[in-house]
Design a protein around this motif. Structure first.
Motif, PDB file in Angstrom:
ATOM      1  N   PRO B   4      35.691  -4.415 -40.787  1.00  0.00           N
ATOM      2  CA  PRO B   4      36.182  -3.170 -40.204  1.00  0.00           C
ATOM      3  C   PRO B   4      35.040  -2.371 -39.597  1.00  0.00           C
ATOM      4  CG  PRO B   4      36.297  -3.097 -42.607  1.00  0.00           C
ATOM      5  CD  PRO B   4      35.712  -4.410 -42.238  1.00  0.00           C
ATOM      6  N   GLU B   5      35.330  -1.861 -38.445  1.00  0.00           N
ATOM      7  CA  GLU B   5      34.311  -1.043 -37.813  1.00  0.00           C
ATOM      8  C   GLU B   5      34.918   0.312 -37.538  1.00  0.00           C
ATOM      9  OE1 GLU B   5      31.987  -2.533 -34.700  1.00  0.00           O
ATOM     10  OE2 GLU B   5      32.267  -4.597 -35.313  1.00  0.00           O
ATOM     11  N   THR B   6      34.297   1.301 -38.027  1.00  0.00           N
ATOM     12  CA  THR B   6      34.853   2.626 -37.827  1.00  0.00           C
ATOM     13  C   THR B   6      34.433   3.151 -36.477  1.00  0.00           C
ATOM     14  OG1 THR B   6      32.982   3.345 -39.096  1.00  0.00           O
ATOM     15  CG2 THR B   6      35.098   3.348 -40.201  1.00  0.00           C
ATOM     16  N   SER B  76      34.966   4.540 -15.452  1.00  0.00           N
ATOM     17  CA  SER B  76      33.630   5.130 -15.484  1.00  0.00           C
ATOM     18  C   SER B  76      33.395   5.632 -16.899  1.00  0.00           C
ATOM     19  CB  SER B  76      33.538   6.265 -14.462  1.00  0.00           C
ATOM     20  OG  SER B  76      34.461   7.261 -14.809  1.00  0.00           O
ATOM     21  N   GLU B  77      32.154   5.552 -17.292  1.00  0.00           N
ATOM     22  CA  GLU B  77      31.850   5.834 -18.681  1.00  0.00           C
ATOM     23  C   GLU B  77      30.621   6.731 -18.723  1.00  0.00           C
ATOM     24  OE1 GLU B  77      32.090   2.856 -22.523  1.00  0.00           O
ATOM     25  OE2 GLU B  77      31.826   2.083 -20.510  1.00  0.00           O
ATOM     26  N   SER B  78      30.696   7.784 -19.509  1.00  0.00           N
ATOM     27  CA  SER B  78      29.474   8.560 -19.743  1.00  0.00           C
ATOM     28  C   SER B  78      29.314   8.656 -21.253  1.00  0.00           C
ATOM     29  CB  SER B  78      29.600   9.935 -19.084  1.00  0.00           C
ATOM     30  OG  SER B  78      30.696  10.604 -19.667  1.00  0.00           O
ATOM     31  N   ALA B  79      28.378   9.442 -21.690  1.00  0.00           N
ATOM     32  CA  ALA B  79      28.001   9.473 -23.107  1.00  0.00           C
ATOM     33  C   ALA B  79      29.203   9.512 -24.045  1.00  0.00           C
ATOM     34  CB  ALA B  79      27.094  10.660 -23.370  1.00  0.00           C
ATOM     35  N   ASP B  80      30.125  10.460 -23.810  1.00  0.00           N
ATOM     36  CA  ASP B  80      31.191  10.579 -24.802  1.00  0.00           C
ATOM     37  C   ASP B  80      32.578  10.518 -24.194  1.00  0.00           C
ATOM     38  OD1 ASP B  80      30.867  12.825 -23.453  1.00  0.00           O
ATOM     39  OD2 ASP B  80      31.124  14.196 -25.146  1.00  0.00           O
ATOM     40  N   GLN B  81      32.674  10.086 -22.934  1.00  0.00           N
ATOM     41  CA  GLN B  81      34.029   9.951 -22.422  1.00  0.00           C
ATOM     42  C   GLN B  81      34.190   8.743 -21.503  1.00  0.00           C
ATOM     43  OE1 GLN B  81      34.220  13.823 -20.483  1.00  0.00           O
ATOM     44  NE2 GLN B  81      34.896  12.738 -18.664  1.00  0.00           N
ATOM     45  N   VAL B  82      35.409   8.283 -21.480  1.00  0.00           N
ATOM     46  CA  VAL B  82      35.732   7.107 -20.685  1.00  0.00           C
ATOM     47  C   VAL B  82      36.883   7.476 -19.774  1.00  0.00           C
ATOM     48  CG1 VAL B  82      36.425   4.702 -20.751  1.00  0.00           C
ATOM     49  CG2 VAL B  82      35.143   5.671 -22.648  1.00  0.00           C
ATOM     50  N   ALA B  83      36.737   7.196 -18.483  1.00  0.00           N
ATOM     51  CA  ALA B  83      37.839   7.450 -17.567  1.00  0.00           C
ATOM     52  C   ALA B  83      38.310   6.133 -16.994  1.00  0.00           C
ATOM     53  CB  ALA B  83      37.387   8.387 -16.456  1.00  0.00           C
ATOM     54  N   LEU B  84      39.557   5.858 -17.270  1.00  0.00           N
ATOM     55  CA  LEU B  84      40.131   4.608 -16.813  1.00  0.00           C
ATOM     56  C   LEU B  84      41.005   4.909 -15.600  1.00  0.00           C
ATOM     57  CD1 LEU B  84      40.119   1.718 -18.069  1.00  0.00           C
ATOM     58  CD2 LEU B  84      42.360   2.269 -18.985  1.00  0.00           C
ATOM     59  N   VAL B 115      32.927  -3.866 -31.068  1.00  0.00           N
ATOM     60  CA  VAL B 115      33.659  -2.684 -30.627  1.00  0.00           C
ATOM     61  C   VAL B 115      32.693  -1.524 -30.488  1.00  0.00           C
ATOM     62  CG1 VAL B 115      35.542  -1.128 -31.199  1.00  0.00           C
ATOM     63  CG2 VAL B 115      35.657  -3.526 -31.883  1.00  0.00           C
ATOM     64  N   SER B 116      32.800  -0.804 -29.394  1.00  0.00           N
ATOM     65  CA  SER B 116      31.882   0.323 -29.239  1.00  0.00           C
ATOM     66  C   SER B 116      32.675   1.622 -29.288  1.00  0.00           C
ATOM     67  CB  SER B 116      31.129   0.196 -27.912  1.00  0.00           C
ATOM     68  OG  SER B 116      32.030   0.379 -26.868  1.00  0.00           O
ATOM     69  N   GLY B 117      31.955   2.724 -29.250  1.00  0.00           N
ATOM     70  CA  GLY B 117      32.557   4.035 -29.474  1.00  0.00           C
ATOM     71  C   GLY B 117      33.701   4.375 -28.545  1.00  0.00           C
ATOM     72  N   GLY B 118      33.492   4.168 -27.261  1.00  0.00           N
ATOM     73  CA  GLY B 118      34.524   4.525 -26.299  1.00  0.00           C
ATOM     74  C   GLY B 118      35.793   3.731 -26.456  1.00  0.00           C
ATOM     75  N   ASP B 161      48.825  13.880 -43.117  1.00  0.00           N
ATOM     76  CA  ASP B 161      49.126  13.999 -41.705  1.00  0.00           C
ATOM     77  C   ASP B 161      47.887  13.922 -40.852  1.00  0.00           C
ATOM     78  OD1 ASP B 161      51.730  14.266 -42.271  1.00  0.00           O
ATOM     79  OD2 ASP B 161      51.745  16.479 -42.237  1.00  0.00           O
ATOM     80  N   ARG B 162      46.782  13.941 -41.498  1.00  0.00           N
ATOM     81  CA  ARG B 162      45.552  14.038 -40.723  1.00  0.00           C
ATOM     82  C   ARG B 162      45.110  12.650 -40.246  1.00  0.00           C
ATOM     83  NH1 ARG B 162      40.794  16.635 -43.563  1.00  0.00           N
ATOM     84  NH2 ARG B 162      39.608  15.019 -42.546  1.00  0.00           N
ATOM     85  N   HIS B 163      44.918  12.569 -38.960  1.00  0.00           N
ATOM     86  CA  HIS B 163      44.452  11.308 -38.410  1.00  0.00           C
ATOM     87  C   HIS B 163      42.945  11.238 -38.604  1.00  0.00           C
ATOM     88  CE1 HIS B 163      44.459   7.881 -35.737  1.00  0.00           C
ATOM     89  NE2 HIS B 163      43.357   8.397 -35.226  1.00  0.00           N
ATOM     90  N   LEU B 164      42.492  10.233 -39.267  1.00  0.00           N
ATOM     91  CA  LEU B 164      41.068  10.172 -39.570  1.00  0.00           C
ATOM     92  C   LEU B 164      40.310   9.277 -38.609  1.00  0.00           C
ATOM     93  CD1 LEU B 164      41.078   9.946 -43.418  1.00  0.00           C
ATOM     94  CD2 LEU B 164      40.319  11.859 -42.010  1.00  0.00           C
ATOM     95  N   ALA B 165      40.795   8.056 -38.473  1.00  0.00           N
ATOM     96  CA  ALA B 165      40.018   7.099 -37.690  1.00  0.00           C
ATOM     97  C   ALA B 165      40.895   5.932 -37.312  1.00  0.00           C
ATOM     98  CB  ALA B 165      38.828   6.613 -38.507  1.00  0.00           C
TER      99      ALA B 165
END
Lengths: 343, 292
Positions: B4-6, B76-84, B115-118, B161-165
């Motif tokens: 598992p990769e968080t 396009s991908e930048s540090a913390d966001q991905v636009a598809l 698996v990477s962050g984005g 109810d809290r979405h964690l990961a």
């Protein structure tokens, strides 16, 4: 060519231009296909077999080599206007999409599947002429899914020969013209050798993922002893073609018989007219003209086109090739079996 | 097995429970997909680090996801966001549907190792399009020194109810590539093949392989008999089975069978040559008729 050194001197721009056009006239020698395109074509054709499908080839035209780097399938066509417009939209959309991801979006031809190598049709020639009008150099890749069960990769690159295209364009497919140009049925299609290339990345992946296996499916297919169904269908098709050919021959015989009859009628008419003229002359009247275009016997008979006959002949010859090839393979297999049995 | 990769959203505490395990159990990938991904990676835009795209295929009755087609989607991908480019994805999907309605969306691919962050964001998008999509990673950089292709499914981890990961769980991947077998791997492995083999050349190579295999078995059997190699019962039985699978025919009946077959083939060859002659004669007659 792009950067002519001044040292090369004497060469003027005009000369340089003329060498460019000369280069453009280099005949097409090799079709170099990417493995990706090969796989995509096979996938599309196999999935829809026995229905026949087509698709577009994309790539680059480099000197005497035509590179096919990608392709996309066409949806199966329905015969109405709306579907036609739909198809054109689909094609444009696909091209636009592929361009966005840096695929070569240069049409270099099309591919189609065929059944037992029966691709020689008038439609193919018409499609080819259509393509040829828009792109100088195009090619048609034909894939035969029915032969893959024999362990053969039946992929062929075809083009029409220039001399045939010339005649076809000028409606010159009559006996006389064909004889003048010495064009026989072998000179319609030209097969171009195919090379397969893969990017280094793909090649690395395949080497890594596919351990060198001693045998593959295609070896098993090749060594299968049963060829009867394939042969039977081949023969069946060939017999059908023979019937077609003989009906074509009958058409010609009919034409020649009519032509002969017409000629003799013309002669008879001419003789009669001459006699009449003689008697008129004797009577001191003006002679009547020796030609009468309004008379139906002087109307030229339309000569049937040779094209059908030629195409049928081409098909028969390709069936013959298949039969010979498969029979040759069978001989090998049988002797192999004999050797095994004796062991 | 399951690593598992968080995601980058937050390292999960110990209270994590996979919400469902009913999703796809394994995946199968055809060669054309690998080829498409590699090709799109080679053709990626200048600054792009990786390419991502959509996987098409079908879910087999046993839950295996059969990936049969793929196309790349610009992003396009930048540090913390991905636009598809979602519009592109939809256009392309509609086009593919027109050709083959049986191939439906099954997941998405990305190049790179693991698996990477984005990835979570993209995975979320695909989860909205299709239920439990799979995620295929193709390591085009050979980061670990080997070609690794991995498939993952994701499950949401939540506490109340809290979405964690989101958890990516690796699933077994079958890389048999049946479609490629038809072409022959020799052709797909090397960077350049000069000529396609014709009927007889293919036959020749198959026969050579067969010979080599028979020789190898001979050698192995001899080695065992002469006690150079430790005998393995399994292999022995296998060889015995193979040998006995050959039908035993009396020489006479074999000869008859053999000769019949040979005669059949000769008849076929004869027929095809006579046809050729017929064509040639017909052609000559036609030309002669024109001279009249």
């Amino acid at each position: 060519m792009a950067n002519p050194a001044p040292a090369a001197g004497g060469k003027s721009f005009l000369q340089a231009m003329s060498t460019v056009t000369e280069e453009a006239a280099v005949p097409l020698r090799v079709v170099q296909m990417e493995g990706l395109a090969v796989l995509k074509i096979i996938k599309h054709c196999e999935e829809f077999a026995p229905a026949l499908v087509t698709g577009q080839l994309l790539g680059l035209d480099v000197g005497s080599v035509l590179e096919v780097t990608n392709c996309f399938p066409f949806p199966i066509r329905e015969d109405d206007e709306e579907a036609d417009a739909d198809g054109a939209n689909y094609q444009l959309e696909m091209m636009r999409c592929l361009r966005e991801v840096n695929v070569d979006n240069n049409t270099v031809g099309w591919y189609q599947s065929c059944l037992l190598g029966s691709f020689q049709t008038v439609e193919l020639i018409e499609t080819f002429m259509n393509y040829q009008e828009n792109i100088r150099r195009c090619v048609c890749i034909v894939y035969d899914p029915s032969r893959s069960s024999q362990g053969v990769l039946a992929l062929k690159a075809l083009k029409l020969t220039d001399s045939f295209m010339d005649l076809y364009r000028n409606n010159g497919l009559t006996g006389e013209k064909l004889r003048e140009k010495k064009l026989s049925w072998v000179d319609i299609f030209e097969e171009i050798p195919i090379k397969v290339s893969n990017s280094a990345l793909v090649s690395a992946f395949m080497k890594e993922l596919e351990p060198e296996s001693p045998v593959s499916q295609c070896d098993f297919d090749r060594l299968k002893l049963s060829t009867a169904p394939f042969m039977e269908r081949n023969l069946e098709f060939m017999i059908g073609c023979m019937d077609g050919l003989s009906s074509e021959q009958n058409k010609f015989q009919y034409y020649y018989r009519n032509l002969g009859r017409q000629q003799s009628q013309q002669q008879a008419w001419l003789q009669k007219r001459r006699q009449e003229n003689m008697s008129r002359k004797a009577a001191g009247e003006e002679p009547l003209p020796e030609e009468d275009p309004s008379n139906p016997i002087f109307k030229p008979l339309p000569e049937p086109s040779r094209l059908e006959g030629y195409l049928v002949t081409n098909q028969i010859s390709s069936y013959c090739n298949h039969i010979n090839g498969v029979a040759g393979q069978s001989f090998n297999r049988l002797y192999l079996m004999k050797a095994l049995q004796e062991d | 097995m399951a690593a598992p990769e968080t995601s980058a959203r937050g390292a999960g505490p110990a209270l994590l429970f996979p919400s469902s395990s009913s999703s796809s159990s394994s995946a199968r990938v055809e060669a054309v997909v690998v080829f498409t991904i590699c090709d799109s990676f080679v053709r990626r835009p200048d600054q792009a680090e990786r390419v991502i795209g959509t996987l098409l295929g079908s879910v087999l009755p046993d839950g295996t996801v059969h990936v049969r087609n793929a196309y790349v989607v610009p992003h396009s991908e930048s540090a913390d966001q991905v636009a598809l480019d979602i519009e592109y994805h939809h256009n392309m999907y509609a086009s593919h549907q027109k050709v083959n309605p049986k191939e439906v969306l099954v997941g998405w691919f990305s190049t790179g190792f693991g698996v990477s962050g984005g990835s979570t964001l993209i995975h979320e998008f695909y989860s909205r399009e299709v239920q439990s999509p799979i995620h295929l990673t193709v390591d085009t950089g050979f980061t670990m020194g080997e070609a690794s292709i991995k498939a993952y499914v994701s499950s949401n981890l939540s506490l109340g109810d809290r979405h964690l990961a989101a958890q990516f769980q690796e699933i077994p991947l079958d890389l048999k590539m049946l479609d490629a077998e038809k072409v022959g791997f020799e052709m797909l492995k090397s960077t350049m093949v000069e000529k396609l083999p014709n009927d007889l050349e293919g036959m020749e190579s198959s026969m050579q392989k067969l010979y080599a295999l028979i020789d190898e078995i001979y050698k192995y059997v001899d080695d065992v008999v002469e006690a150079r190699v430790a005998p393995d019962n399994k292999i022995g039985r296998f060889i015995a089975d193979t040998v006995s699978s050959m039908p035993k025919l009396s020489p006479a009946s074999f000869d008859r069978l053999f000769n019949d077959k040979i005669q059949d083939n000769l008849a076929l060859v004869y027929l095809s040559s006579i046809t050729r002659t017929q064509i040639a004669v017909a052609e000559k007659l036609n030309t002669a008729a024109q001279v009249l």
